[in-house]
Design a protein around this motif. Structure first.
Motif, short mmCIF file in Angstrom:
data_model
loop_
_atom_site.label_atom_id
_atom_site.label_comp_id
_atom_site.label_asym_id
_atom_site.label_seq_id
_atom_site.Cartn_x
_atom_site.Cartn_y
_atom_site.Cartn_z
N HIS A 89 0.83 -1.21 0.00
CA HIS A 89 0.00 0.00 0.00
C HIS A 89 0.87 1.26 0.00
CE1 HIS A 89 -3.57 2.21 2.19
NE2 HIS A 89 -3.13 2.87 1.13
N LYS A 101 -6.34 -0.39 5.49
CA LYS A 101 -6.26 0.29 6.80
C LYS A 101 -7.14 -0.38 7.87
CE LYS A 101 -6.93 3.93 4.20
NZ LYS A 101 -7.03 5.22 3.52
N ASP A 157 0.78 2.65 3.64
CA ASP A 157 0.13 3.88 3.16
C ASP A 157 1.16 5.00 2.97
OD1 ASP A 157 -2.02 5.24 2.15
OD2 ASP A 157 -2.97 5.66 4.07
N GLU A 198 -6.64 1.63 -4.25
CA GLU A 198 -7.80 2.15 -3.51
C GLU A 198 -8.74 2.92 -4.45
OE1 GLU A 198 -6.53 3.06 0.98
OE2 GLU A 198 -5.43 4.23 -0.49
N HIS A 256 1.52 5.12 -2.25
CA HIS A 256 1.06 6.10 -3.26
C HIS A 256 2.27 6.86 -3.81
CE1 HIS A 256 -3.19 5.58 -2.06
NE2 HIS A 256 -2.69 5.43 -0.84
ZN LIG Z 1 -3.81 4.84 0.79
#
Ligand SMILES: [Zn+2]
Length: 317
Positions: free
Chosen positions: A6, A206, A257, A136, A8
């Motif tokens: 995960h 999450k 994340d 996502e 970005h």
């Molecule tokens: Zn995310």
């Protein structure tokens, strides 16, 4: 090997200049309303490749591979290009429903995407760009309906593409720092989607973000559907311990994340370190740790990763 499922990628000059304002999670959550002018500036800037910064953090914290996806204002093509520059380390997944920027309010009907339009963009990302799954999704981009069966109807064309390619989709839970769409952060509606498409793997990212209400619903959906996985970034070691008891380690997935915004957080710890510590605090069993850190990700993405390597080599022989 640790695989971060995960992450970005892509950044903007204004985001890079805001690091001193983003040292804790509450800073990130409040950034949009506390520094509105600076937050909105990225919508008028060209996105930048931040692959080197990511690789630096991966090396620092011992992450072998990362499954990378876009962030607001960053397109799927740039994500695939960034991943292609780091073979063996970065593997791209598609976000066919772009997250909103300050000049792109999804409440405007012209900014919504049709369910078929989302499916077509996903097909392009998988076939033309070689992407290996779905990151996502921003649910509000393709539906404004509230009943779980209606939401599942609007997601149907996208889910059919995912099922056909035996891919997976990440669905975010709990809050984000972006405007709107909080309703869809309660994953209770995902039960309907997951049960309709048993051959598609659904990852609840999450897993409630440490908030009991959302976590309980993540757990309920995962217990009822063998094709539902929980990703642990932003969660807590106590929630992870409960999830281990309820569904076992094979459907629990390591992630951080990491993003151009979250990478600045240092208080109480960098996001990558925090996720690693959550696993270490939740279990001392080396087999369970190995499963969480890498084996679950391999069971989800292994075939797709080889497909990406073949695609990349075909594009850059
Ligand atoms: Zn995310």
């Amino acid at each position: 090997m640790i695989i971060d499922s995960h992450v970005h990628v892509g950044t903007f000059p204004s985001v890079e200049s805001a690091g001193h304002l983003l040292s804790s999670a509450p800073d990130v959550v409040a950034f949009r309303t506390r520094h509105r002018e600076l937050y909105e500036r990225f919508a008028h800037e060209e996105p930048l490749d931040n692959g080197e910064t990511l690789i630096g953090d991966m090396d620092r914290f011992g992450i072998g591979k990362a499954i990378v996806q876009s962030r607001p204002g960053v397109g799927n093509d740039l994500v695939a290009a960034i991943a292609a520059r780091h073979p063996g380390r970065l593997i791209p997944i598609a976000v066919p429903t772009p997250w909103p920027t300050p000049i792109d309010d999804p409440r405007e009907p012209r900014n919504m995407m049709s369910p078929k339009g989302v499916a077509a963009e996903l097909e392009r990302c998988i076939v033309d760009l070689g992407m290996v799954g779905v990151g996502e999704i921003f649910v509000r981009r393709l539906t404004r309906r509230l009943h779980p069966e209606d939401i599942a109807d609007d997601l149907a064309p996208m889910m059919e593409v995912i099922a056909r390619h035996q891919a997976s989709v990440q669905i975010p839970t709990a809050w984000t720092q972006l405007p709107g769409g909080l309703y869809y952060g309660d994953p209770i509606w995902v039960d309907e989607v997951a049960s309709r498409y048993p051959s598609a793997r659904v990852i609840l990212t999450k897993m409630g973000r440490g908030i009991d209400h959302y976590f309980e619903n993540c757990l309920s959906v995962a217990m009822r559907n063998e094709n539902v996985y929980l990703e642990i970034s932003g969660s807590s070691s106590s929630h992870l311990r409960r999830a281990l008891q309820a569904i076992g380690p094979k459907r629990l997935l390591f992630g951080t994340d990491w993003s151009p915004v979250w990478r600045f957080v240092r208080d109480p710890a960098p996001v990558v370190l925090k996720s690693i510590r959550n696993v270490e605090e939740a279990t001392e069993d080396p087999d369970i740790r190995r499963q969480l850190f890498g084996l679950t990700a391999l069971s989800l993405y292994d075939v797709a990763i080889s497909r990406w390597e073949r695609h990349r080599q075909g594009a850059n022989p």
